[in-house]
Design an enzyme around this catalytic site. Structure first.
Site, mmCIF file in Angstrom:
data_model
loop_
_atom_site.group_PDB
_atom_site.id
_atom_site.type_symbol
_atom_site.label_atom_id
_atom_site.label_comp_id
_atom_site.label_asym_id
_atom_site.label_seq_id
_atom_site.Cartn_x
_atom_site.Cartn_y
_atom_site.Cartn_z
ATOM 1 N N VAL A 1 6.216 49.896 6.961
ATOM 2 C CA VAL A 1 5.504 48.784 6.304
ATOM 3 C C VAL A 1 6.410 47.550 6.248
ATOM 4 O O VAL A 1 7.611 47.634 6.505
ATOM 5 C CB VAL A 1 5.062 49.160 4.868
ATOM 6 C CG1 VAL A 1 4.000 50.254 4.906
ATOM 7 C CG2 VAL A 1 6.250 49.592 4.028
ATOM 8 N N ASP B 1 -2.898 52.476 8.258
ATOM 9 C CA ASP B 1 -2.684 51.149 7.691
ATOM 10 C C ASP B 1 -3.738 50.926 6.621
ATOM 11 O O ASP B 1 -4.875 51.369 6.765
ATOM 12 C CB ASP B 1 -2.767 50.065 8.780
ATOM 13 C CG ASP B 1 -2.005 48.803 8.379
ATOM 14 O OD1 ASP B 1 -0.956 48.522 8.990
ATOM 15 O OD2 ASP B 1 -2.463 48.108 7.443
ATOM 16 N N PHE C 1 7.703 31.375 17.802
ATOM 17 C CA PHE C 1 9.158 31.357 17.526
ATOM 18 C C PHE C 1 9.977 31.669 18.759
ATOM 19 O O PHE C 1 11.173 31.411 18.803
ATOM 20 C CB PHE C 1 9.504 32.284 16.354
ATOM 21 C CG PHE C 1 9.694 33.749 16.718
ATOM 22 C CD1 PHE C 1 8.619 34.612 16.755
ATOM 23 C CD2 PHE C 1 10.960 34.243 16.999
ATOM 24 C CE1 PHE C 1 8.796 35.953 17.080
ATOM 25 C CE2 PHE C 1 11.148 35.590 17.316
ATOM 26 C CZ PHE C 1 10.061 36.442 17.360
ATOM 27 N N CYS D 1 12.669 38.087 11.141
ATOM 28 C CA CYS D 1 13.712 38.981 10.598
ATOM 29 C C CYS D 1 15.116 38.416 10.419
ATOM 30 O O CYS D 1 15.777 38.750 9.444
ATOM 31 C CB CYS D 1 13.771 40.243 11.442
ATOM 32 S SG CYS D 1 12.285 41.234 11.233
ATOM 33 N N THR E 1 13.102 47.768 7.732
ATOM 34 C CA THR E 1 14.443 47.285 7.375
ATOM 35 C C THR E 1 14.520 47.209 5.849
ATOM 36 O O THR E 1 13.646 46.593 5.225
ATOM 37 C CB THR E 1 14.675 45.897 7.999
ATOM 38 O OG1 THR E 1 14.449 46.008 9.408
ATOM 39 C CG2 THR E 1 16.086 45.409 7.745
HETATM 40 P P1 NAD Z 1 3.957 43.817 9.955
HETATM 41 O O1 NAD Z 1 3.699 42.931 8.828
HETATM 42 O O2 NAD Z 1 3.561 43.421 11.341
HETATM 43 O O3 NAD Z 1 3.303 45.255 9.689
HETATM 44 C C1 NAD Z 1 3.353 45.934 8.476
HETATM 45 C C2 NAD Z 1 2.036 46.699 8.307
HETATM 46 O O4 NAD Z 1 2.118 47.532 7.141
HETATM 47 C C3 NAD Z 1 0.823 45.795 8.109
HETATM 48 O O5 NAD Z 1 -0.154 46.085 9.083
HETATM 49 C C4 NAD Z 1 0.340 46.127 6.699
HETATM 50 O O6 NAD Z 1 -1.069 46.062 6.561
HETATM 51 C C5 NAD Z 1 0.836 47.554 6.542
HETATM 52 N N1 NAD Z 1 0.921 47.989 5.139
HETATM 53 C C6 NAD Z 1 1.398 47.284 4.080
HETATM 54 N N2 NAD Z 1 1.294 48.024 2.969
HETATM 55 C C7 NAD Z 1 0.747 49.210 3.321
HETATM 56 C C8 NAD Z 1 0.394 50.384 2.609
HETATM 57 N N3 NAD Z 1 0.586 50.488 1.291
HETATM 58 N N4 NAD Z 1 -0.162 51.405 3.288
HETATM 59 C C9 NAD Z 1 -0.382 51.316 4.619
HETATM 60 N N5 NAD Z 1 -0.069 50.231 5.346
HETATM 61 C C10 NAD Z 1 0.499 49.185 4.707
HETATM 62 O O7 NAD Z 1 5.531 44.132 9.921
HETATM 63 P P2 NAD Z 1 6.482 44.470 11.156
HETATM 64 O O8 NAD Z 1 6.845 43.207 11.848
HETATM 65 O O9 NAD Z 1 5.918 45.612 11.910
HETATM 66 O O10 NAD Z 1 7.785 44.937 10.359
HETATM 67 C C11 NAD Z 1 7.816 46.180 9.678
HETATM 68 C C12 NAD Z 1 9.262 46.469 9.299
HETATM 69 O O11 NAD Z 1 10.061 46.572 10.484
HETATM 70 C C13 NAD Z 1 9.926 45.359 8.474
HETATM 71 O O12 NAD Z 1 10.788 45.979 7.560
HETATM 72 C C14 NAD Z 1 10.719 44.562 9.499
HETATM 73 O O13 NAD Z 1 11.846 43.968 8.920
HETATM 74 C C15 NAD Z 1 11.139 45.635 10.466
HETATM 75 N N6 NAD Z 1 11.369 45.180 11.849
HETATM 76 C C16 NAD Z 1 10.516 44.301 12.460
HETATM 77 C C17 NAD Z 1 10.722 43.906 13.795
HETATM 78 C C18 NAD Z 1 9.802 42.940 14.492
HETATM 79 O O14 NAD Z 1 10.113 42.543 15.612
HETATM 80 N N7 NAD Z 1 8.688 42.535 13.942
HETATM 81 C C19 NAD Z 1 11.792 44.465 14.502
HETATM 82 C C20 NAD Z 1 12.638 45.363 13.863
HETATM 83 C C21 NAD Z 1 12.410 45.728 12.531
HETATM 84 C C1 UGA Z 2 15.408 40.158 16.804
HETATM 85 C C2 UGA Z 2 16.453 41.109 17.415
HETATM 86 O O1 UGA Z 2 16.755 40.661 18.746
HETATM 87 C C3 UGA Z 2 15.937 42.545 17.458
HETATM 88 O O2 UGA Z 2 16.954 43.417 17.938
HETATM 89 C C4 UGA Z 2 15.526 42.968 16.049
HETATM 90 O O3 UGA Z 2 14.981 44.274 16.069
HETATM 91 C C5 UGA Z 2 14.490 41.992 15.517
HETATM 92 O O4 UGA Z 2 15.038 40.648 15.515
HETATM 93 C C6 UGA Z 2 14.075 42.288 14.111
HETATM 94 O O5 UGA Z 2 14.799 42.923 13.364
HETATM 95 O O6 UGA Z 2 13.000 41.809 13.802
HETATM 96 P P1 UGA Z 2 13.251 38.904 17.695
HETATM 97 O O7 UGA Z 2 13.377 38.112 16.440
HETATM 98 O O8 UGA Z 2 11.937 39.498 18.026
HETATM 99 O O9 UGA Z 2 14.294 40.136 17.668
HETATM 100 O O10 UGA Z 2 13.666 37.994 18.939
HETATM 101 P P2 UGA Z 2 15.035 37.479 19.598
HETATM 102 O O11 UGA Z 2 14.872 37.575 21.055
HETATM 103 O O12 UGA Z 2 16.230 38.110 19.007
HETATM 104 O O13 UGA Z 2 15.004 35.927 19.237
HETATM 105 C C7 UGA Z 2 15.129 35.483 17.902
HETATM 106 C C8 UGA Z 2 15.219 33.968 17.882
HETATM 107 O O14 UGA Z 2 16.465 33.516 18.424
HETATM 108 C C9 UGA Z 2 14.136 33.255 18.711
HETATM 109 O O15 UGA Z 2 13.713 32.118 18.009
HETATM 110 C C10 UGA Z 2 14.863 32.875 19.985
HETATM 111 O O16 UGA Z 2 14.305 31.756 20.627
HETATM 112 C C11 UGA Z 2 16.241 32.558 19.447
HETATM 113 N N1 UGA Z 2 17.332 32.706 20.452
HETATM 114 C C12 UGA Z 2 17.529 33.864 21.089
HETATM 115 C C13 UGA Z 2 18.177 31.623 20.683
HETATM 116 O O17 UGA Z 2 18.017 30.542 20.100
HETATM 117 N N2 UGA Z 2 19.200 31.755 21.581
HETATM 118 C C14 UGA Z 2 19.420 32.940 22.243
HETATM 119 O O18 UGA Z 2 20.384 33.001 23.046
HETATM 120 C C15 UGA Z 2 18.563 34.016 21.995
#
Ligand code: NAD
Ligand code: UGA
Length: 471
Positions: A97, A37, A346, A284, A139
């Site tokens: 990232v 990172d 959230f 997301c 994503t």
């Molecule tokens: P995040 O912001 O928590 O983490 C991203 C990390 O990448 C940070 O720590 C940042 O410092 C680092 N970074 C940025 N630029 C960089 C670089 N040039 N070199 C090295 N490190 C660098 O993000 P996240 O929530 O982990 O999400 C990452 C991806 O996964 C996104 O595309 C998001 O849409 C996807 N995603 C997130 C979730 C979730 O629940 N948070 C679930 C599914 C998919």
């Molecule tokens: C969501 C998806 O569930 C994951 O599969 C996906 O990987 C992720 O987004 C992502 O791409 O970041 P997350 O946002 O962590 O995960 O949490 P969820 O449990 O899906 O809840 C999302 C929001 O919907 C919350 O605010 C939750 O309170 C709300 N929710 C959930 C409702 O209002 N009703 C429900 O029945 C379920």
């Protein structure tokens, strides 16, 4: 036959990169896993016992528990800021990232910003001295795989070849470890060529260490990229559908919990993601649906774009009408009234406030002239102030009407109404008798039946307003 893998590098140690790397290292002791990172503070936090991500069971995976001694860092899991060396050693590089919505320029407000991902890919191209598999875990907009391939091809050292895979992540916050250990499916998108299939098979063999083979699905790159956006859109669509129905329930006397049970019992519909709420939050759903909307608009599919965008419109409406419902209970005059907000994250079991409904609900009540007191078990005061800050500064009086509290009971003291914004277990088991005594008439409690039992609360003297129950 696929090569056996001994070194994997993640770039981006966030929710996704850090948690996935930790689970992978735990399940595959024979693989060295490095997570790079650029943020040195974050890297340090992963090495400490204060992980940057609060997920149940994560610490036990990052650290190896030792009898009677402090747990030590897992031997095959390293967090570092050394990007070049990590890329050179790895056979597979997983890019995780952040890809936020673009803030300015073409597509702003809709398109996912993949510029950080592209910078990282450029860095991979310039650093790699041997063949690599590069995996998009972030994503991304549909078609990014092609851009990634172009960057790699045009900037590679002579003789170095890359294969690009898409491997979107489906974990949900709060249940990340569980989701990573037992995912419903793992998706691997690849180029439909001999070397593409081989790369997909090599990567699949890593997952197959702990995930049943039939859950590892391989498809073409673009299908995989689109499937991630589609999954989030469909999940969010269910929530907006149930919330849209909750409006009808409130107007007619139907009860949304009963309706959700009725429709969810149909095995073709299923019970998940049908809990009526103040709306969905999180980092997301909104950004990924907007990305889908942008794609539709680029393809001149305006009615398809409007179809997906409606999910977001219903979500916004659910928040504004919730504030209006409470305000109307006070004869549309909130001056001198105090509303307690329980929960600011959230969703429950996370300290993440990105796109939390609580932010808009609080802003709505402050805008109406109410005082607001907030308590969340995990979210720090500084985070809450940052999330609400700009508006407070713009309107001098606002800050005096905002209090951040150390407990639910404290937040409710002197309040005329209380809104449970996040369904934390601790609010279910709050000493509501005590709360009734410290609150002020009309003692309105507002929330979801997932967290509140209206019969019990009414017997204690509260006026109870439940989402999706007749007003
Ligand atoms: P995040 O912001 O928590 O983490 C991203 C990390 O990448 C940070 O720590 C940042 O410092 C680092 N970074 C940025 N630029 C960089 C670089 N040039 N070199 C090295 N490190 C660098 O993000 P996240 O929530 O982990 O999400 C990452 C991806 O996964 C996104 O595309 C998001 O849409 C996807 N995603 C997130 C979730 C979730 O629940 N948070 C679930 C599914 C998919
Ligand atoms: C969501 C998806 O569930 C994951 O599969 C996906 O990987 C992720 O987004 C992502 O791409 O970041 P997350 O946002 O962590 O995960 O949490 P969820 O449990 O899906 O809840 C999302 C929001 O919907 C919350 O605010 C939750 O309170 C709300 N929710 C959930 C409702 O209002 N009703 C429900 O029945 C379920």
């Amino acid at each position: 036959t696929p090569k056996s893998v001994s070194y994997i590098c993640f770039i981006g140690a966030g929710y996704v990169g850090g948690s996935t790397a930790a689970v992978l290292a735990n399940q595959c002791p024979h693989i060295q896993v490095t997570v790079v990172d650029k943020n040195a503070e974050r890297t340090k936090a992963w090495q400490s016992e204060n992980l940057p991500v609060a997920e149940t069971g994560l610490l036990d995976i990052v650290k190896v528990p030792r009898d009677g001694l402090r747990p030590s860092q897992r031997k095959n899991l390293h967090f570092t800021t050394e990007v070049e060396e990590s890329i050179q050693q790895a056979e597979i590089i997983i890019v995780s990232v952040n890809t936020p919505t673009k803030a300015v320029g073409t597509g702003s407000g809709y398109l996912l910003d993949s510029s950080v991902l592209e910078d990282v890919v450029m860095c991979i191209a310039r650093s790699a001295r041997s063949n690599k598999i590069v995996v998009e875990k972030s994503t991304v907009p549909v078609g990014t795989g092609e851009t990634v391939r172009d960057i790699l091809r045009n900037n590679a050292h002579t003789g170095v070849k890359f294969e690009v895979l898409s491997n979107p992540e489906f974990l949900a916050e709060g249940t990340a470890v569980q989701n990573l250990l037992q995912p419903d499916r793992v998706l691997i998108g690849c180029l439909e060529t001999k070397s593409g299939f081989l790369a997909a098979e090599t990567f699949a063999s890593v997952y197959a260490t702990w995930i049943p083979r039939e859950r590892i699905i391989t498809m073409n790159l673009f299908s995989s990229e689109l499937s991630k956006l589609a999954a989030n859109a469909l999940l969010a669509q269910r929530i907006s559908s149930i919330n849209a129905l909750s409006i009808i329930c409130e107007a007619t006397g139907a009860d949304i919990q009963q309706v959700a049970k009725a429709v969810g019992s149909d095995s073709r519909i299923g019970p998940h993601m049908l809990r009526a709420s103040f709306g969905f939050g999180g980092s997301c759903f909104k950004k990924d649906i907007r990305s889908l909307v942008y794609l539709c608009k680029c393809l001149h599919l305006d009615d398809v774009a409007a179809y997906w965008e409606a999910i977001l419109n219903i979500n916004e409406k659910q928040k504004s009408r919730s504030v209006a419902r409470i305000v109307s209970r006070f004869n549309n005059n909130m001056n001198g009234k105090k509303i307690a907000i329980l929960g600011f994250a959230f969703k429950e079991n996370t300290g993440d406030t990105r796109e939390s409904c609580a932010i808009d609900l609080v802003k709505g009540f402050l805008h109406e002239g109410a005082s607001v007191s907030i308590y969340d078990p995990l979210v720090q005061e500084s985070q809450i102030r940052e999330d609400l800050g700009i508006d407070c500064a713009a309107d001098g009086g606002l800050d005096n009407r905002l209090t951040i509290c150390q407990s639910g009971e404290e937040a409710c003291t002197g309040a005329h109404g209380v809104l449970v914004a996040t369904n934390w277990d601790t609010f279910r088991s709050l000493d509501w008798d005590h709360v009734a005594r410290v609150m002020t008439y009309p003692r309105i409690v507002f929330g979801s039946s997932a967290c509140l039992d209206p019969n019990v609360l009414e017997s204690m003297g509260f006026t109870v307003e439940i989402i999706g129950k007749k007003v």
